[in-house]
Design a protein around this motif. Structure first.
Motif, PDB file in Angstrom:
ATOM      1  N   ILE A 179       0.882  -1.361   0.045  1.00 57.33           N
ATOM      2  CA  ILE A 179       0.063   0.144  -0.183  1.00 57.33           C
ATOM      3  C   ILE A 179       0.477   0.916  -0.310  1.00 57.33           C
ATOM      4  O   ILE A 179       1.695   1.092   0.892  1.00 57.33           O
ATOM      5  CB  ILE A 179      -0.892  -0.301   1.386  1.00 57.33           C
ATOM      6  CG1 ILE A 179      -1.538  -1.177   1.407  1.00 57.33           C
ATOM      7  CG2 ILE A 179      -1.764   1.490   0.944  1.00 57.33           C
ATOM      8  CD1 ILE A 179      -2.812  -1.296   0.296  1.00 57.33           C
ATOM      9  N   GLY A 192      -2.679   0.478  -4.087  1.00 58.62           N
ATOM     10  CA  GLY A 192      -2.419  -1.143  -3.604  1.00 58.62           C
ATOM     11  C   GLY A 192      -1.603  -1.759  -4.749  1.00 58.62           C
ATOM     12  O   GLY A 192      -2.456  -2.096  -5.863  1.00 58.62           O
ATOM     13  N   GLU A 367      -8.222  -7.545  -4.141  1.00 64.70           N
ATOM     14  CA  GLU A 367      -8.579  -6.504  -4.244  1.00 64.70           C
ATOM     15  C   GLU A 367      -9.703  -6.171  -3.787  1.00 64.70           C
ATOM     16  O   GLU A 367      -9.803  -4.713  -3.031  1.00 64.70           O
ATOM     17  CB  GLU A 367      -8.340  -6.450  -5.898  1.00 64.70           C
ATOM     18  CG  GLU A 367      -8.280  -5.790  -7.478  1.00 64.70           C
ATOM     19  CD  GLU A 367      -8.929  -5.375  -8.299  1.00 64.70           C
ATOM     20  OE1 GLU A 367      -9.795  -6.447  -8.979  1.00 64.70           O
ATOM     21  OE2 GLU A 367      -8.974  -4.446  -9.255  1.00 64.70           O
ATOM     22  N   ILE A 370      -8.099  -5.566  -0.415  1.00 67.01           N
ATOM     23  CA  ILE A 370      -7.248  -4.640   0.043  1.00 67.01           C
ATOM     24  C   ILE A 370      -8.766  -3.618   0.028  1.00 67.01           C
ATOM     25  O   ILE A 370      -8.385  -2.529   0.399  1.00 67.01           O
ATOM     26  CB  ILE A 370      -6.617  -4.459  -1.374  1.00 67.01           C
ATOM     27  CG1 ILE A 370      -5.688  -4.923  -1.521  1.00 67.01           C
ATOM     28  CG2 ILE A 370      -6.274  -2.641  -1.922  1.00 67.01           C
ATOM     29  CD1 ILE A 370      -4.452  -5.292  -3.223  1.00 67.01           C
ATOM     30  N   PHE A 374      -8.021  -1.784   2.938  1.00 70.66           N
ATOM     31  CA  PHE A 374      -7.156  -0.417   2.873  1.00 70.66           C
ATOM     32  C   PHE A 374      -8.164   0.159   2.508  1.00 70.66           C
ATOM     33  O   PHE A 374      -8.140   0.456   1.059  1.00 70.66           O
ATOM     34  CB  PHE A 374      -6.400  -0.411   2.242  1.00 70.66           C
ATOM     35  CG  PHE A 374      -4.579  -1.671   3.483  1.00 70.66           C
ATOM     36  CD1 PHE A 374      -3.865  -1.049   4.392  1.00 70.66           C
ATOM     37  CD2 PHE A 374      -4.426  -2.590   2.753  1.00 70.66           C
ATOM     38  CE1 PHE A 374      -3.352  -1.602   4.515  1.00 70.66           C
ATOM     39  CE2 PHE A 374      -4.258  -3.164   3.505  1.00 70.66           C
ATOM     40  CZ  PHE A 374      -3.270  -2.916   4.450  1.00 70.66           C
ATOM     41  N   ALA A 377      -7.089   3.090  -0.495  1.00 73.27           N
ATOM     42  CA  ALA A 377      -6.013   3.006  -1.818  1.00 73.27           C
ATOM     43  C   ALA A 377      -6.025   1.860  -3.046  1.00 73.27           C
ATOM     44  O   ALA A 377      -8.153   1.521  -2.890  1.00 73.27           O
ATOM     45  CB  ALA A 377      -5.449   1.342  -1.202  1.00 73.27           C
ATOM     46  N   ALA A 379      -6.448   0.011  -6.119  1.00 73.43           N
ATOM     47  CA  ALA A 379      -5.726  -1.188  -6.018  1.00 73.43           C
ATOM     48  C   ALA A 379      -5.777  -1.342  -7.685  1.00 73.43           C
ATOM     49  O   ALA A 379      -6.184  -0.983  -8.331  1.00 73.43           O
ATOM     50  CB  ALA A 379      -6.760  -2.220  -5.482  1.00 73.43           C
ATOM     51  N   PHE A 403       2.665  -9.086  -3.470  1.00 70.60           N
ATOM     52  CA  PHE A 403       1.814  -7.824  -2.507  1.00 70.60           C
ATOM     53  C   PHE A 403       2.302  -7.785  -1.435  1.00 70.60           C
ATOM     54  O   PHE A 403       1.917  -9.450  -0.651  1.00 70.60           O
ATOM     55  CB  PHE A 403       0.265  -7.582  -3.344  1.00 70.60           C
ATOM     56  CG  PHE A 403      -0.295  -6.867  -2.237  1.00 70.60           C
ATOM     57  CD1 PHE A 403      -0.690  -5.099  -2.425  1.00 70.60           C
ATOM     58  CD2 PHE A 403      -1.442  -7.268  -1.300  1.00 70.60           C
ATOM     59  CE1 PHE A 403      -1.033  -4.896  -1.631  1.00 70.60           C
ATOM     60  CE2 PHE A 403      -1.755  -6.272   0.107  1.00 70.60           C
ATOM     61  CZ  PHE A 403      -1.590  -5.470  -0.756  1.00 70.60           C
ATOM     62  N   PRO A 405       1.096  -6.361   2.448  1.00 72.50           N
ATOM     63  CA  PRO A 405      -0.556  -5.838   2.384  1.00 72.50           C
ATOM     64  C   PRO A 405       0.297  -4.577   3.645  1.00 72.50           C
ATOM     65  O   PRO A 405      -0.323  -4.404   4.601  1.00 72.50           O
ATOM     66  CB  PRO A 405      -1.400  -6.736   2.874  1.00 72.50           C
ATOM     67  CG  PRO A 405      -0.519  -7.622   3.775  1.00 72.50           C
ATOM     68  CD  PRO A 405       0.500  -8.372   3.225  1.00 72.50           C
ATOM     69  N   ARG A 407       1.296  -0.569   4.645  1.00 74.54           N
ATOM     70  CA  ARG A 407       1.719   0.623   4.241  1.00 74.54           C
ATOM     71  C   ARG A 407       2.636   0.933   4.888  1.00 74.54           C
ATOM     72  O   ARG A 407       3.041   0.752   5.313  1.00 74.54           O
ATOM     73  CB  ARG A 407       0.099   1.372   4.888  1.00 74.54           C
ATOM     74  CG  ARG A 407      -1.032   1.431   5.338  1.00 74.54           C
ATOM     75  CD  ARG A 407      -2.110   2.888   5.842  1.00 74.54           C
ATOM     76  NE  ARG A 407      -2.579   2.623   6.137  1.00 74.54           N
ATOM     77  CZ  ARG A 407      -2.948   1.458   7.528  1.00 74.54           C
ATOM     78  NH1 ARG A 407      -2.360   0.982   7.724  1.00 74.54           N
ATOM     79  NH2 ARG A 407      -4.724   1.266   7.481  1.00 74.54           N
ATOM     80  N   ASP A 427       0.040  -0.547  11.351  1.00 75.27           N
ATOM     81  CA  ASP A 427       0.623  -1.220   9.579  1.00 75.27           C
ATOM     82  C   ASP A 427       0.982  -2.746   9.861  1.00 75.27           C
ATOM     83  O   ASP A 427      -0.590  -3.269   9.024  1.00 75.27           O
ATOM     84  CB  ASP A 427       1.374  -0.648   8.778  1.00 75.27           C
ATOM     85  CG  ASP A 427       1.326   1.336   8.691  1.00 75.27           C
ATOM     86  OD1 ASP A 427      -0.152   1.394   8.829  1.00 75.27           O
ATOM     87  OD2 ASP A 427       1.953   1.687   9.234  1.00 75.27           O
ATOM     88  N   TRP A 434      -5.494  -8.403   6.933  1.00 77.71           N
ATOM     89  CA  TRP A 434      -5.286  -8.733   5.961  1.00 77.71           C
ATOM     90  C   TRP A 434      -5.737  -9.940   5.510  1.00 77.71           C
ATOM     91  O   TRP A 434      -5.763 -10.743   4.509  1.00 77.71           O
ATOM     92  CB  TRP A 434      -4.469  -7.650   5.034  1.00 77.71           C
ATOM     93  CG  TRP A 434      -5.300  -7.463   3.405  1.00 77.71           C
ATOM     94  CD1 TRP A 434      -5.883  -6.485   2.559  1.00 77.71           C
ATOM     95  CD2 TRP A 434      -4.003  -8.506   2.562  1.00 77.71           C
ATOM     96  NE1 TRP A 434      -5.802  -7.217   1.776  1.00 77.71           N
ATOM     97  CE2 TRP A 434      -4.841  -8.578   1.270  1.00 77.71           C
ATOM     98  CE3 TRP A 434      -3.529  -9.787   2.717  1.00 77.71           C
ATOM     99  CZ2 TRP A 434      -4.416  -8.640   0.340  1.00 77.71           C
ATOM    100  CZ3 TRP A 434      -2.460 -10.067   0.999  1.00 77.71           C
ATOM    101  CH2 TRP A 434      -3.235  -9.750   0.152  1.00 77.71           C
TER     102      TRP A 434
END
Ligand SMILES: [Zn+2]
Length: 444
Positions: A179, A192, A367, A370, A374, A377, A379, A403, A405, A407, A427, A434
């Protein structure tokens, strides 16, 4: 959850599991201790799942789900890159201390972001779900490498084990994107970014040979002069640029978030691909690297002494091969650019780019998660510039994504492989949340 995942990450960071291409220089005791530490923090995971050692200290964990039809693999790596002791770390690099930071209280140290944060967050997700008696809808595998930073073989072994057991992952998820705040000029929302392909890493050496001899009687066109000319020719012959599909999709998804004058261009990125490509080329080396294969001249060698003419001169080229190009095509391009038959081109390491993973159901699940954890964000898919262990998994799965997860501000991303690496405690917790959500949402 709070205390355990943060405590576990602190403990993991305190053990300097630095990998090295030379096995004799690896502190195997540190890796042993790391595995013990993991088992201490996450006992249920070790008790209820089948844990297999791969490579020297890699782990492949099998958590049986209700179905084995659509298995998923969550990846991370246990090793870290070394610490430059001259670098101005604000806090002890292997201290795992909690100190304030621009993102709030943070755990500081080598590996917090790359990649022990993922190890801790994945284990926390599994452990807490096991505590709750959760049975995942699909088989969950964890693959933790021990030599990712030195392009080692643990991940290759993990792939071999999975293949032997007939596992064709529905989804493979490794480090890579994040992120990312401040990723695009003028865009406030974090991105993202999910890597759907990664460039291949290839290294070539240009070699020129000659008679050498005494520096008082130089001949024209010696090895060093020819190597110098070759380097300049390579520099003057960049690879053709053409923004690949994931880059165009990234532009399209960014369109609603960029300053007004840019919106129509990005919104029609696919149709205006050549314009987008030119804009990226003009926007600096990072953006330009998203559009083509890049070449960096890195190592150089000539004569060992000031008064000796080199009999051999060499230049190392580190090349990141864009999806669509091949190593063979790259060597051909360099040969043509150099245009000098007296220069030999040796392939030192050969890495093809990874195929583009599709943006279908497994991608949509990422997605969706995310969006939930988040919501601020955007994605989006993207092309990863660096290499991850997950490239080996493209041999057994079409769905390989990169990816983490977490920030990460621009400063945090720059701290990776550098100094002052740190992850916000909040985070880290959101990252664990996540992964938990991802496992909970696996399709029946
Ligand atoms: Zn990494």
């Amino acid at each position: 959850m709070t205390e355990r995942v943060a405590g576990a990450l602190q403990a993991l960071v305190r053990i300097p599991t630095v990998s090295d291409r030379d096995p004799s220089r690896v502190d195997t005791d540190a890796f042993d201790r790391l595995l013990v530490e993991l088992a201490t923090w996450f006992p249920l995971l070790h008790e209820r799942c089948e844990v297999t050692r791969v490579g020297t200290h890699g782990l492949l964990v099998h958590w049986a789900g209700a179905s084995a039809d659509r298995p998923v693999v969550l990846m991370a790596h246990l090793d870290v890159v070394p610490v430059d002791t001259d670098a101005p770390w604000q806090h002890e690099p292997f201290g795992g201390e909690i100190h304030d930071s621009p993102v709030g209280p943070a755990i500081w140290g080598r590996g917090t972001l790359d990649d022990k944060g993922c190890v801790a967050a994945i284990c926390e997700a599994v452990e807490s779900l096991l505590e709750a008696g959760h049975v995942p809808a699909q088989d969950v595998w964890l693959s933790f490498g021990c030599d990712e930073e030195v392009s080692g073989t643990a991940a290759i072994e993990a792939v071999a084990v999975l293949r032997d057991r007939g596992v064709t992952p529905w989804l493979v998820l490794d480090e890579g994107g994040a992120i990312a705040g401040g990723a695009f000029p003028g865009v406030k929302a974090p991105l993202g970014v999910i890597g759907v392909t990664e460039k291949g890493t290839t290294s070539l050496e240009l070699v020129a040979e000659g008679r050498g001899g005494h520096a008082s009687t130089p001949a024209r066109n010696g090895p060093t002069a020819r190597i110098a000319r070759a380097i300049l020719r390579v520099e003057k012959s960049p690879f053709p640029a053409s923004a690949p599909a994931p880059t165009l999709e990234l532009m399209r998804r960014l369109a609603p978030h960029v300053p007004l004058p840019l919106r129509p261009l990005l919104g029609r990125a696919e149709q205006l691909a050549p314009v987008v490509t030119r804009a990226l080329l003009a926007a600096g080396p990072e953006a330009a690297a998203m559009t083509r294969t890049t070449v960096a001249t890195t190592t150089l060698s000539g004569s060992p002494a000031l008064n000796v003419i080199a009999s051999t001169a060499k230049a190392g080229l580190n090349i990141r091969v864009m999806v669509g190009d091949t190593v063979a095509g790259v060597v051909e391009h360099i040969r043509k650019a150099v245009a000098d038959d007296s220069i030999r081109i040796d392939v030192i390491e050969s890495g093809e780019p990874s195929p583009i993973s599709p943006m279908d159901a497994p991608f949509e699940l990422l997605e969706e998660c995310i969006g939930e954890v988040f919501p601020e964000a955007v994605a989006t898919p993207y092309v990863m510039m660096a290499a991850t262990d997950s490239r080996h998994f493209t041999a057994i799965s079409e769905h390989v994504y990169r990816f983490a997860p977490f920030r990460m501000t621009k400063a945090q991303r720059q701290a990776i492989h550098s100094y002052d690496e740190h992850i916000g405690v909040a985070d880290l917790l959101d990252g664990a949340r996540w992964y938990t959500l991802l496992i909970e949402r696996l399709p029946r």
